[in-house]
Design an enzyme around this catalytic site. Structure first.
Site, PDB file in Angstrom:
ATOM      1  N   LYS A 169       0.838  -1.193   0.000  1.00  0.00           N
ATOM      2  CA  LYS A 169       0.000   0.000   0.000  1.00  0.00           C
ATOM      3  C   LYS A 169       0.878   1.250   0.000  1.00  0.00           C
ATOM      4  CE  LYS A 169      -3.868   1.784   2.851  1.00  0.00           C
ATOM      5  NZ  LYS A 169      -4.644   1.557   4.094  1.00  0.00           N
ATOM      6  N   SER A 195      -9.305   1.411   2.777  1.00  0.00           N
ATOM      7  CA  SER A 195      -8.372   2.195   2.018  1.00  0.00           C
ATOM      8  C   SER A 195      -7.273   1.387   1.332  1.00  0.00           C
ATOM      9  CB  SER A 195      -7.727   3.237   2.942  1.00  0.00           C
ATOM     10  OG  SER A 195      -6.951   2.629   3.940  1.00  0.00           O
ATOM     11  N   SER A 204      -9.749  -1.030   6.797  1.00  0.00           N
ATOM     12  CA  SER A 204      -9.057  -0.798   5.525  1.00  0.00           C
ATOM     13  C   SER A 204      -8.276  -1.975   4.957  1.00  0.00           C
ATOM     14  CB  SER A 204      -8.137   0.422   5.656  1.00  0.00           C
ATOM     15  OG  SER A 204      -8.890   1.614   5.678  1.00  0.00           O
TER      16      SER A 204
END
Lengths: 559, 559
Positions: B135, B219, B243
């Site tokens: 990420k 996310s 997330s």
């Protein structure tokens, strides 16, 4: 200022103070308390003159010895409890170390344990029959938790009429009962808890029983004084800036400040509860390293993580203890020594103690070296830690003082008198700063071979009343959230520990603190050091503490 | 609004967007991206038509299979890396899932691993040759970390000229390299990270590759989309409100939200860094339960607690894994099922998935029961969690938007637009509230026989763009700080998962969310559930996930 009903705080405080004294059976009351000049040290032979021989035998044993005798049936839980209730009663009269007594409940519990033992032929748990004292933050049914506040008398944490008053019990209390411990008293604290001395408007001042010129330390000061007097074989305090280690050190005891999340704090009273940048932790103090280990191991055996959501699931790791012993036996233990934190120099007796401990480690063939973290690290950590204590600008403690209108002791941080609250952004900045300090310290550590390092707990062997002016030797450990165990090393000898006339102070504070050292006043005070480990390595620390206890005793015998 | 030098945010964003696309070798570019009506699902056979057979073979393997082939020398690290760089390039073109690529560095690292293997005849570490995606909160040398902010392009966390820009690496990056992983790309996030969809002004919108009507989640949405497309066998995301779990669920993957303090977050970029009431945690997502376990176990083998001061010293506990398998084999596993959190009902396909999983557990002879914590518990926890997200009133994210003057996506919480900061007393009250919730939940848990419990990760199989209106099914887990693993259970079948016309909503929000369900639009979307365990019991959760993966596959084969 507020008031508690119609009664002035002075009356309420005096009534409570009287009630504590009156809870002591008449047969155990002392006619006269000697002045400090008559009897500086009231521990050992002094207090034992008031006990029966069997009581002396029982109360001189450490926690490990008591549990052994109880487990074998040699001593009954009732006779053990009675002996400690008696000695605790004497202790309180000598130095003001108790906030609550519940001797009748203790004797009833002890009787139940004896019945259990008679029926099952074995101890109920690893603490069967062991009296355990508790700092007055633990809630125990039947008695108050005042934390030294007049406004908390006959309330639940200041709330009048709360049904939990005198009924609710803290999680660790439940566990101690389940493990077979006998609870019998709660010990004195400074109001607010944020003080290295023990002073409040109820019990007034708790003195150091080894040297009544000096403070017993704080905030778990009542614990320290009581255990030093033999009125308890071990108990639990809390530590957010040194509050377990300071009284352990000042009274010549072993004490463990565990990593946060190792032992259960659930259901305890506290100051500024909800401040979670630097957490207060609960941990044991005892007269022997073995006692500290016994209490720690016992609580972990109760699987506190099932009942306290902040406790990590890390049972007692016997393998880490064995590995540490092997490390020592094979002369591979590496110990750093912090002689000066860059801000305030330790008094001469602490310098001597650092040398004694260093020599003991070196003589065993293990490794010693100078612990020298980056020069700015300790001051930076301590500045951040002190910020966390005043996040709310004192709102919480001011409210508790206002409940009765009582004044606060001059020793309590005056920054709380009037100060705006921190906002979220500044709290976040403090949290980031603390994390960066912890990372930098870890990086320094990884660049050394250290298993643990040694440091003073305070710049003085014990504080003189009103002169605890520097907390940095203990609070940096809280900022780093490292486990630390206190080991008593020696006592002040006025003929040896002379004033260092050549000392060059690095600051006004340093000068002031160094000038507080007076060999005549300090003579006989315990001198202790802390051993600091990596996070969650309590097993390693306690194995080292036990080993050093033996090494230092050997030295005493041969010197 | 601010500006980044003289260039408008639109130009900077377009340039960065173009640079990402241009970093894809020309030979791997697609001529045309199909419309959603032409090709709803671009995973599997669709994307594989653009790959060579050997590349398909490699990229269809899961992380465990890849590491086996690499460890035996059957596949070289270079050919594995090339295959995934190719497939990741295709993935990005199909759904906008990448923020950074560094294929040349990856191939050079892979070459070094191959040389190492040739020299030593064994893998370098447990992740030898495994491509791992990250990420865009991880700092990796050579490339930006923008976290989706235009104002972070060519900076270090928004700071122009900071020497750490493109040189600093997060702690876990160091560990992954040491373990033999090959790093090759960073994946898309919503700006602020506080969103269940993935949208920002650089890559714009990341679509769900299994059903491009829907969001990939957020996310860690780029991770979810990339892994579902086979462009990565596994990677790492973060989770402060869901997330990791939301994109795992939406894309039909396994994903682990560990307990805070289990895996190292040190040195990562973040939003509102320093808010420590509810900590963001880092954890793996992968195409198989085994992949998630491999990544978790590998990181723990690097002893992250030596380098991240917030990580607890808890190595991978193989004994807990074995015990869990024994529990299952002896039909003693007890699993609670939360069908409704009292606030918002799950869509029909999730109800079916809950039934399927419950049946699978029951059929194995293990125990199932209704998980019914006190009715107010979930709403109370979620309200407290949402308070922690707005402590600073949006000051941190507003500053990051202002760096470029870019607008924020409508999906981002509008409560941040203008709101005063919380003060220390209200933060402390939230912390006390969260602790009380955690204690009450634990007490409920202790009153059941549950080893774990199952719940949806969201009320919908995946969110429709702009309609992620309820986060409570994931965020309560963060409030309780429990570990949770996502298990894909089934896919939406429009003929089976029909609208429940008889449904009686409990609130306007409930009504709105239920009305967002449209079988035509949702057809083919993955349907996943989370399995939630006690703190730090990641080993137990992963053993259960692996077992359920097998059980569900069995069922698919026999149904």
């Amino acid at each position: 200022m507020g008031s508690n009903g119609d009664t002035a705080w002075q009356e309420l405080a005096a009534a409570k103070r009287g009630a504590i004294l009156n809870s002591i059976p008449v047969k155990w009351r002392l006619d006269k308390i000697p002045t400090v000049d008559e009897q500086r040290n009231v521990t050992g032979a002094y207090i034992e003159q008031f006990l029966l021989p069997k009581e002396v035998e029982i109360t001189k044993a450490d926690a490990v010895g008591i549990v052994e005798k109880a487990a074998s049936g040699a001593w009954s839980a009732v006779e053990i409890a009675e002996a400690f209730c008696h000695r605790a009663s004497l202790s309180h009269q000598l130095v003001n170390c108790l906030h609550e007594t519940f001797f009748d409940a203790a004797l009833a519990d002890a009787k139940e344990l004896d019945d259990w033992f008679a029926e099952h032929g074995k101890p109920k748990g690893p603490l069967h029959g062991l009296p355990v004292s508790l700092k007055d933050q633990f809630h125990v049914k039947g008695v108050d938790t005042t934390m030294g506040y007049v406004g908390w008398i006959d309330t639940f944490q200041g709330q009048k009429g709360d049904p939990r008053s005198k009924t609710f019990e803290s999680e660790m209390v439940r566990e101690l009962r389940q493990l077979g411990a006998v609870l019998y008293c709660k010990t004195a604290v400074p109001h607010t808890l944020m003080c290295g001395e023990t002073v409040n408007n109820i019990i007034e001042y708790t003195w150091n029983p080894k040297n009544r010129h000096l403070s017993c330390g704080g905030s778990s000061g009542g614990e320290g004084a009581l255990i030093a007097l033999g009125g308890s074989p071990g108990g639990f305090g809390t530590d957010i800036g040194g509050s377990i280690r300071i009284p352990s050190a000042f009274n010549g005891l072993f004490g463990l400040r565990p990593t946060s999340g190792r032992l259960p704090y659930e259901g305890m009273a506290n100051s500024m509860d909800g401040q979670n940048s630097v957490l207060s932790v609960v941990g044991p103090l005892a007269s022997s390293a073995g006692g500290v280990k016994l209490l720690t191991k016992a609580i972990l055996s109760a699987e506190p993580w099932l009942h306290d959501p902040l406790v990590a699931e890390i049972p007692w790791r016997g393998d880490l203890e064995v590995k540490t012993k092997d490390l020592i036996a094979s002369s591979k233990l590496s110990v750093g020594f912090l002689d000066h934190d860059g801000a305030v120099a330790p008094h001469p007796p602490l310098k001597r103690a650092l040398g004694l401990l260093r020599d003991a480690v070196a003589r065993s063939g293990n490794q010693v070296f100078d612990w020298q973290p980056p020069a700015s690290s300790h001051p930076t950590i301590n500045e951040l830690v002190s910020k966390t204590w005043i996040y709310d600008g004192g709102a919480d403690v001011r409210q508790d003082f206002a409940r009765s209108g009582e004044p606060w002791a001059p020793q309590i941080l005056d920054v709380w008198q009037e100060r705006p609250q921190a906002d979220a952004a500044s709290i976040a900045a403090t949290n980031r700063g603390l994390r960066a300090c912890r990372k930098a310290y870890l990086d320094y550590w990884n660049g050394t071979a250290a298993d643990v390092f040694v440091a003073p707990c305070a710049p003085f062997p014990a504080a003189r009343p009103g002169r605890f002016d520097y907390i940095g030797y203990s609070s940096f450990v809280n900022g780093l959230d490292l486990p630390s165990v206190v080991v008593p090393v020696t006592t002040v000898e006025k003929g040896v520990d002379v004033v260092d006339a050549s000392y060059q102070p690095v600051s006004e504070l340093d000068k002031k603190i160094q000038s507080d050292y007076d060999p005549e006043i300090y003579d006989g005070a315990p001198v202790s050091l802390q051993i600091i480990g990596r996070r969650y390595q309590e097993e390693k620390l306690l194995a080292i503490a036990e080993w050093l206890e033996g090494e230092l005793n050997k030295e005493l015998l041969t010197s």
